[in-house]
Design an enzyme around this catalytic site. Structure first.
Site, PDB file in Angstrom:
ATOM      1  N   HIS A 219      65.623  -3.802  38.338  1.00 45.53           N
ATOM      2  CA  HIS A 219      66.893  -3.065  38.179  1.00 45.53           C
ATOM      3  C   HIS A 219      67.861  -3.961  37.406  1.00 45.53           C
ATOM      4  O   HIS A 219      67.529  -4.423  36.310  1.00 45.53           O
ATOM      5  CB  HIS A 219      67.371  -2.663  39.581  1.00 45.53           C
ATOM      6  CG  HIS A 219      68.487  -1.664  39.647  1.00 45.53           C
ATOM      7  ND1 HIS A 219      68.942  -0.961  38.572  1.00 45.53           N
ATOM      8  CD2 HIS A 219      69.269  -1.262  40.714  1.00 45.53           C
ATOM      9  CE1 HIS A 219      69.939  -0.159  38.943  1.00 45.53           C
ATOM     10  NE2 HIS A 219      70.159  -0.324  40.232  1.00 45.53           N
ATOM     11  N   HIS A 259      62.080   2.665  31.678  1.00 43.17           N
ATOM     12  CA  HIS A 259      63.105   3.230  32.561  1.00 43.17           C
ATOM     13  C   HIS A 259      62.499   4.416  33.288  1.00 43.17           C
ATOM     14  O   HIS A 259      61.694   5.142  32.720  1.00 43.17           O
ATOM     15  CB  HIS A 259      64.323   3.676  31.742  1.00 43.17           C
ATOM     16  CG  HIS A 259      65.531   3.901  32.568  1.00 43.17           C
ATOM     17  ND1 HIS A 259      65.789   5.087  33.206  1.00 43.17           N
ATOM     18  CD2 HIS A 259      66.554   3.071  32.874  1.00 43.17           C
ATOM     19  CE1 HIS A 259      66.918   4.977  33.877  1.00 43.17           C
ATOM     20  NE2 HIS A 259      67.409   3.766  33.696  1.00 43.17           N
ATOM     21  N   ASP A 314      69.655  -3.103  29.629  1.00 40.96           N
ATOM     22  CA  ASP A 314      69.577  -4.552  29.837  1.00 40.96           C
ATOM     23  C   ASP A 314      69.023  -5.298  28.634  1.00 40.96           C
ATOM     24  O   ASP A 314      69.150  -6.515  28.553  1.00 40.96           O
ATOM     25  CB  ASP A 314      68.695  -4.854  31.065  1.00 40.96           C
ATOM     26  CG  ASP A 314      69.367  -4.432  32.351  1.00 40.96           C
ATOM     27  OD1 ASP A 314      70.605  -4.470  32.409  1.00 40.96           O
ATOM     28  OD2 ASP A 314      68.654  -4.055  33.304  1.00 40.96           O
TER      29      ASP A 314
HETATM   30  N1  ACO Z   1      56.717  -3.713  29.740  1.00 47.76           N
HETATM   31  C1  ACO Z   1      55.412  -3.327  29.659  1.00 47.76           C
HETATM   32  N2  ACO Z   1      54.914  -2.241  30.293  1.00 47.76           N
HETATM   33  C2  ACO Z   1      55.754  -1.504  31.029  1.00 47.76           C
HETATM   34  C3  ACO Z   1      57.114  -1.844  31.150  1.00 47.76           C
HETATM   35  C4  ACO Z   1      57.583  -2.992  30.473  1.00 47.76           C
HETATM   36  N3  ACO Z   1      58.847  -3.370  30.576  1.00 47.76           N
HETATM   37  N4  ACO Z   1      57.711  -0.935  31.947  1.00 47.76           N
HETATM   38  C5  ACO Z   1      56.769  -0.064  32.325  1.00 47.76           C
HETATM   39  N5  ACO Z   1      55.578  -0.407  31.770  1.00 47.76           N
HETATM   40  C6  ACO Z   1      54.305   0.300  31.943  1.00 47.76           C
HETATM   41  C7  ACO Z   1      53.689  -0.063  33.273  1.00 47.76           C
HETATM   42  O1  ACO Z   1      52.839  -1.192  33.158  1.00 47.76           O
HETATM   43  C8  ACO Z   1      52.921   1.198  33.599  1.00 47.76           C
HETATM   44  O2  ACO Z   1      51.741   1.209  32.817  1.00 47.76           O
HETATM   45  P1  ACO Z   1      50.368   1.792  33.446  1.00 47.76           P
HETATM   46  O3  ACO Z   1      50.663   3.235  33.760  1.00 47.76           O
HETATM   47  O4  ACO Z   1      49.393   1.579  32.342  1.00 47.76           O
HETATM   48  O5  ACO Z   1      50.134   0.975  34.672  1.00 47.76           O
HETATM   49  C9  ACO Z   1      53.809   2.306  33.047  1.00 47.76           C
HETATM   50  O6  ACO Z   1      54.602   1.694  32.039  1.00 47.76           O
HETATM   51  C10 ACO Z   1      54.729   2.924  34.093  1.00 47.76           C
HETATM   52  O7  ACO Z   1      55.409   1.867  34.787  1.00 47.76           O
HETATM   53  P2  ACO Z   1      56.048   2.057  36.229  1.00 47.76           P
HETATM   54  O8  ACO Z   1      56.398   0.700  36.760  1.00 47.76           O
HETATM   55  O9  ACO Z   1      55.180   2.924  37.064  1.00 47.76           O
HETATM   56  O10 ACO Z   1      57.330   2.888  35.833  1.00 47.76           O
HETATM   57  P3  ACO Z   1      58.600   3.048  36.737  1.00 47.76           P
HETATM   58  O11 ACO Z   1      59.266   4.277  36.332  1.00 47.76           O
HETATM   59  O12 ACO Z   1      58.271   2.880  38.168  1.00 47.76           O
HETATM   60  O13 ACO Z   1      59.435   1.722  36.324  1.00 47.76           O
HETATM   61  C11 ACO Z   1      60.898   0.177  35.457  1.00 47.76           C
HETATM   62  C12 ACO Z   1      60.571   1.658  35.593  1.00 47.76           C
HETATM   63  C13 ACO Z   1      60.862  -0.503  36.804  1.00 47.76           C
HETATM   64  C14 ACO Z   1      62.296   0.032  34.901  1.00 47.76           C
HETATM   65  C15 ACO Z   1      59.868  -0.488  34.505  1.00 47.76           C
HETATM   66  O14 ACO Z   1      59.892   0.124  33.231  1.00 47.76           O
HETATM   67  C16 ACO Z   1      60.072  -1.991  34.364  1.00 47.76           C
HETATM   68  O15 ACO Z   1      59.547  -2.745  35.176  1.00 47.76           O
HETATM   69  N6  ACO Z   1      60.819  -2.446  33.319  1.00 47.76           N
HETATM   70  C17 ACO Z   1      61.127  -3.844  33.153  1.00 47.76           C
HETATM   71  C18 ACO Z   1      62.313  -4.227  34.020  1.00 47.76           C
HETATM   72  C19 ACO Z   1      63.597  -3.615  33.519  1.00 47.76           C
HETATM   73  O16 ACO Z   1      63.910  -3.666  32.334  1.00 47.76           O
HETATM   74  N7  ACO Z   1      64.382  -3.062  34.449  1.00 47.76           N
HETATM   75  C20 ACO Z   1      65.703  -2.503  34.121  1.00 47.76           C
HETATM   76  C21 ACO Z   1      65.684  -1.007  34.173  1.00 47.76           C
HETATM   77  S1  ACO Z   1      67.249  -0.350  33.667  1.00 47.76           S
HETATM   78  C22 ACO Z   1      68.248  -0.678  34.964  1.00 47.76           C
HETATM   79  O17 ACO Z   1      67.868  -0.681  36.090  1.00 47.76           O
HETATM   80  C23 ACO Z   1      69.645  -0.973  34.678  1.00 47.76           C
END
Ligand code: ACO
Length: 377
Positions: A219, A259, A314
């Site tokens: 987050h 996201h 971010d």
């Molecule tokens: N880099 C690479 N791969 C990613 C990323 C990333 N940043 N984010 C998601 N993916 C991939 C996952 O590996 C997954 O792949 P798979 O289906 O092959 O396993 C797929 O995308 C879905 O990911 P989930 O974690 O299930 O998606 P979710 O909706 O739960 O997560 C989240 C969203 C937590 C923001 C995720 O994209 C992430 O971890 N991002 C990096 C951290 C980040 O930037 N957080 C800030 C979000 S904005 C905010 O809160 C202000």
């Protein structure tokens, strides 16, 4: 009753809200109908607070009242500031210190139970920048700077942080960043605040919980992670694209990408990227802009953006703060300093037609177990 399990509550509707709407398919964000781009360009953070808390943009007189009220509430009790300094000396993280201090504020708030969410919420909102700036000053061995009643919310924070009145560009940039982060539907920290508020716990508990949820790397913590990544790249002997390729091969997530709701580039990231470009043009320092844009276009070429994993807020905010000389580990607390406006607005709105939030888990443990007393185990 449905037994369908929604991991991470994805897509589950738990409340109605008039506060903000995220259209993840087209990358649009509105606060009470107003497009975030227009607000970022034309409204101050205080105007946005008024909009979220009272339902409409303020008149000049209403804005003056709010600004005066925040100015009065900005000072923080000495006992709290002394704890903040102790935490800074002990090497605590600023986000943890902010959480502790906000929780502690309730002990010095005579009418904590009686004034209502907005009055207490405004008080907390006013005090968070004072706490955070005092923490940073103490960490640098500098005396606390008292707030200046003539400065804006954004200007005051920068002033209390550095001891010098900020220039117009810094104040405007920081104010815009606060506006961009003020609200965002039922994100994890807002939902946390809402769950706490739904038990009719006090606002201090809601905000303390919100700060805790925001601190995580999935987050709000991601803004610091992005800057750490940029430094890691800089310290390595690799080009940004090469570094990212290696990271992806090692299954590392790229912070600032992806996201739960946005399937395209976050509009806030678009705005902050533009701001970073302006700052780079005027300072001539283009390093972080070049790194971030190189990473973004590489991940687009790789098809990640097409899969819906695009830059979020971010990805660019840290570089903007860095250009303003703000230390990395203040980025997430600054996010909290802004999002507190949204937490309060949501708790207030939800409590108007309150129902305890209490979901269930599907039980997967054993049906029965034979109890054996501790001496016989
Ligand atoms: N880099 C690479 N791969 C990613 C990323 C990333 N940043 N984010 C998601 N993916 C991939 C996952 O590996 C997954 O792949 P798979 O289906 O092959 O396993 C797929 O995308 C879905 O990911 P989930 O974690 O299930 O998606 P979710 O909706 O739960 O997560 C989240 C969203 C937590 C923001 C995720 O994209 C992430 O971890 N991002 C990096 C951290 C980040 O930037 N957080 C800030 C979000 S904005 C905010 O809160 C202000």
């Amino acid at each position: 009753m449905s037994n369908e399990l929604k991991r991470g509550l994805e897509g589950v509707l738990v409340a109605e809200s008039e506060l903000s709407h995220v259209d993840g398919e087209v990358g649009k964000l509105v606060y009470r109908g107003y497009d975030i781009e227009e607000l970022a360009r034309g409204a101050s953070y205080e105007e946005v607070l008024y909009l979220l808390w009272h339902g409409s943009l303020p008149t000049r007189a209403e804005l003056d009242d709010l600004r005066e009220h925040l100015a009065v509430e900005r000072s923080v009790d000495d006992e709290v500031l002394s704890t903040v300094r102790t935490l800074a000396d002990a090497g605590d993280q600023p986000m943890a210190a902010l959480r502790t201090a906000v929780s502690m504020l309730s002990a010095y708030d005579g009418d904590a139970e009686s004034e209502g969410v907005l009055a207490e919420g405004a008080r907390i909102t006013a005090k968070m920048p004072t706490i955070l700036a005092a923490f940073e000053r103490a960490r640098q061995g500098e005396a606390t700077v008292d707030p200046d009643p003539d400065l804006s919310h954004a200007g005051n924070f920068l002033y209390m942080l550095t001891g010098t009145e900020p220039d117009a560009v810094s104040e405007e940039t920081f104010d815009m960043a606060l506006t961009l982060h003020a609200d965002h539907g039922l994100n994890a920290s807002t939902f946390t605040a809402l769950v706490i508020g739904s038990t009719l716990a006090d606002v201090y508990s809601c905000v303390t919980g919100g700060i805790g949820a925001l601190s995580g790397s999935l987050h709000g913590g991601a803004n610091q992670d992005v800057m750490e990544m940029l430094h890691e790249i800089d310290d390595s002997d690799k080009e940004p694209v090469e570094w990212v390729k290696d990271a992806r091969e090692n299954d590392r997530r790229i912070p600032g990408f992806g996201h739960r709701v946005y399937k395209v580039k976050d509009p806030r990231a678009r705005i902050l990227e533009g701001k970073l470009r302006d700052l780079a043009d005027s300072s001539g320092d283009r390093k972080w802009l070049e790194y971030t844009t190189a990473i973004e276009s590489h991940l687009a070429d790789e098809g990640l953006v097409e899969k819906g994993i695009a830059p979020n807020v971010d990805f660019y905010s840290g570089s903007v703060y860095d250009a303003m000389g703000i230390p990395m580990d203040l980025y997430t607390p600054i996010f909290a300093m802004s999002r507190v406006g949204g937490w309060i607005a949501h708790v207030r709105e939800y409590q108007e037609d309150n129902r305890l939030i209490r979901p269930r888990a599907r039980y997967t443990g054993p049906e029965t177990a034979d109890f054996v007393s501790i001496d016989e185990r």
